[in-house]
Design an enzyme around this catalytic site. Sequence first.
Site, PDB file in Angstrom:
ATOM      1  N   ASP A 284       2.104  -2.952   4.378  1.00 46.63           N
ATOM      2  CA  ASP A 284       3.432  -2.715   3.826  1.00 46.63           C
ATOM      3  C   ASP A 284       4.442  -3.237   4.837  1.00 46.63           C
ATOM      4  O   ASP A 284       4.198  -3.158   6.053  1.00 46.63           O
ATOM      5  CB  ASP A 284       3.692  -1.235   3.531  1.00 46.63           C
ATOM      6  CG  ASP A 284       4.837  -1.051   2.541  1.00 46.63           C
ATOM      7  OD1 ASP A 284       4.561  -0.949   1.329  1.00 46.63           O
ATOM      8  OD2 ASP A 284       6.009  -1.031   2.978  1.00 46.63           O
TER       9      ASP A 284
ATOM     10  N   ALA B 132       0.763  -1.248   0.000  1.00 49.72           N
ATOM     11  CA  ALA B 132       0.000   0.000   0.000  1.00 49.72           C
ATOM     12  C   ALA B 132       0.796   1.302   0.000  1.00 49.72           C
ATOM     13  O   ALA B 132       0.259   2.337  -0.376  1.00 49.72           O
ATOM     14  CB  ALA B 132      -0.939   0.014   1.204  1.00 49.72           C
ATOM     15  N   ALA B 133       2.049   1.304   0.457  1.00 48.25           N
ATOM     16  CA  ALA B 133       2.765   2.579   0.627  1.00 48.25           C
ATOM     17  C   ALA B 133       2.903   3.300  -0.719  1.00 48.25           C
ATOM     18  O   ALA B 133       3.068   2.656  -1.755  1.00 48.25           O
ATOM     19  CB  ALA B 133       4.143   2.317   1.233  1.00 48.25           C
ATOM     20  N   PRO B 134       2.854   4.648  -0.700  1.00 52.64           N
ATOM     21  CA  PRO B 134       2.702   5.562   0.449  1.00 52.64           C
ATOM     22  C   PRO B 134       1.260   5.861   0.834  1.00 52.64           C
ATOM     23  O   PRO B 134       1.004   6.703   1.683  1.00 52.64           O
ATOM     24  CB  PRO B 134       3.395   6.831  -0.050  1.00 52.64           C
ATOM     25  CG  PRO B 134       3.119   6.838  -1.518  1.00 52.64           C
ATOM     26  CD  PRO B 134       3.134   5.389  -1.957  1.00 52.64           C
TER      27      PRO B 134
ATOM     28  N   GLY C 268      -1.456   6.502  -1.515  1.00 53.83           N
ATOM     29  CA  GLY C 268      -2.280   7.246  -2.474  1.00 53.83           C
ATOM     30  C   GLY C 268      -3.496   6.458  -2.918  1.00 53.83           C
ATOM     31  O   GLY C 268      -4.626   6.965  -2.917  1.00 53.83           O
ATOM     32  N   LYS C 269      -3.280   5.201  -3.282  1.00 54.53           N
ATOM     33  CA  LYS C 269      -4.394   4.367  -3.738  1.00 54.53           C
ATOM     34  C   LYS C 269      -5.258   3.938  -2.558  1.00 54.53           C
ATOM     35  O   LYS C 269      -6.480   3.832  -2.687  1.00 54.53           O
ATOM     36  CB  LYS C 269      -3.857   3.164  -4.512  1.00 54.53           C
ATOM     37  CG  LYS C 269      -3.070   3.554  -5.769  1.00 54.53           C
ATOM     38  CD  LYS C 269      -2.494   2.354  -6.473  1.00 54.53           C
ATOM     39  CE  LYS C 269      -1.558   2.766  -7.598  1.00 54.53           C
ATOM     40  NZ  LYS C 269      -0.307   3.387  -7.120  1.00 54.53           N
TER      41      LYS C 269
ATOM     42  N   CYS D 114       4.061  -0.014 -12.165  1.00 50.23           N
ATOM     43  CA  CYS D 114       4.504   1.224 -12.826  1.00 50.23           C
ATOM     44  C   CYS D 114       5.757   0.921 -13.657  1.00 50.23           C
ATOM     45  O   CYS D 114       6.732   1.664 -13.631  1.00 50.23           O
ATOM     46  CB  CYS D 114       4.760   2.337 -11.817  1.00 50.23           C
ATOM     47  SG  CYS D 114       6.014   1.958 -10.573  1.00 50.23           S
TER      48      CYS D 114
ATOM     49  N   ASP E 219      -0.962  -3.590  -6.151  1.00 48.65           N
ATOM     50  CA  ASP E 219      -0.086  -2.659  -6.870  1.00 48.65           C
ATOM     51  C   ASP E 219       1.329  -3.131  -6.551  1.00 48.65           C
ATOM     52  O   ASP E 219       1.943  -2.692  -5.582  1.00 48.65           O
ATOM     53  CB  ASP E 219      -0.341  -1.221  -6.407  1.00 48.65           C
ATOM     54  CG  ASP E 219       0.448  -0.202  -7.210  1.00 48.65           C
ATOM     55  OD1 ASP E 219       0.465  -0.313  -8.450  1.00 48.65           O
ATOM     56  OD2 ASP E 219       1.064   0.691  -6.596  1.00 48.65           O
TER      57      ASP E 219
END
Length: 470
Positions: free
Chosen positions: A266, A243-245, A247-248, A373, A323
């Site tokens: 995380d 999950a970090a940081p 945003g999602k 990404c 992610d």
Amino acid sequence: MSVFPKISLRLEVENYLKAGFMNKEILCALGKQEAERRFETLLHNLSHPPSFTTVRVNTHLASVQHVKNLLFDELQKQFNGLSFPILQHPDLQDVLLIPVIGPRKNIKQQPCEVIVGAQCGNAVLRGAHVYVPGIVSASKFMKGGDHVSVYSDIKGKCKKGAKEFDGTKIFLGNGISELSRKEIFSGLPELKGVGVRMTEPVYLSPSFDNVLPNYLFLQNLPSAVVSHVLDPQPGEKVLDLCAAPGGKTTHIAALMRDQGEVIALDKISKKVEKIKQNALLLGLNSIRAFCFDGTKALKLDMVKDTDGEPPFLPESFDRILLDAPCSGMGQRPNMACTWTLKEVMSYQPLQRKLFTVAVELLKPGGVLVYSTCTVTLAENEEQVAWALETFPGLQLQRQDPQVGGEGMLGAGLSPEQLKRLQRFDPSAMRSLDRDIGSLRDASIEDLVWLANKDCIGFFIAKFVKCKSAQ
């Protein structure tokens, strides 16, 4: 026109990427010349910033229009009355787009120089000021208040504290030093603030340092698409596995109107604290963040649940976002990457471990979204092909909204399967010079199209678990 060189990669990494972008399926579909042109475009665009800065509005606390008005006033102050258009994305109603102006080529370079590290340089190209920890070198007699030119040491060759540097350096723009050279290199650990305030950056992009922090979250466009594709509903139990940081994570909670439960994991404690800080700042109470390794998030003994803390029993979540940790080869701007091929290729096994855990934790009928990404075939389309073969109970789903292009050829997926993926591909178009005049002449539709095309490299796949996916 190119201002910066194409991204600097180790030869083994560049050849690996090239093999992916010039695989047999692509060569058959496009031909060698077009495939080579697209790969060169990719390398060029990775070293340049995207065409737009993207911010997500925290709709939990305020309306998009209210925040848009506040942001317009803020940008007027930052740019001394220069009017920047702020666009609301038509397919992502909580996303605002601010065009980036540049590259600006008539900036007079100053005799006093500041050299910054490559990461700091990348941030400056996206609108940041220069913070003290990022400064590697400064001219001998630099004082606070001096006009200075800022350069990026893209190859990492400048020695900390050097008084001059004649190696490869890329001009980022001009600014005013907040501190003297002596103060910057005094060794005091508490010096973490702004070292150079940028006044004439090569790329003119707004700074979001402490700008409307309760209302805005700086987020790349594809990163904002992900949570909409996941489509979390109020009252559901949702897991953000890496999950970090945050945003999602915070976006998911906002889309759920802060009703339900969002679990964020995380394995690095400092990053978990950042998630908690962001949730608090944005006024979101449905988020619970834990310092926990996602590969161990599945509870193997079936005795009982651990009071909502990890590890979790199988089939515990309505929706899961993975992610995944990745090679990050889609991040922009990035003028140099020193990673070895071994490092770049190390993520695929980890991603598969996490994916396997996610499938186990997902309820039948639940939704799993996988994203990265990066632009490599191995971490994206090949992972989808592997997942569909390994878990027969998973089905690849169409995505809404569909903002990116379809998946890339090369992993043996069918044309219909490729259409169900989203790949944001920096090789899709050549970066263009942008000035205020060209922005005023462009239609809103053209600007949104440009924002969708000229962004970071990113990948999204959406699955539904139809039955126990073993």
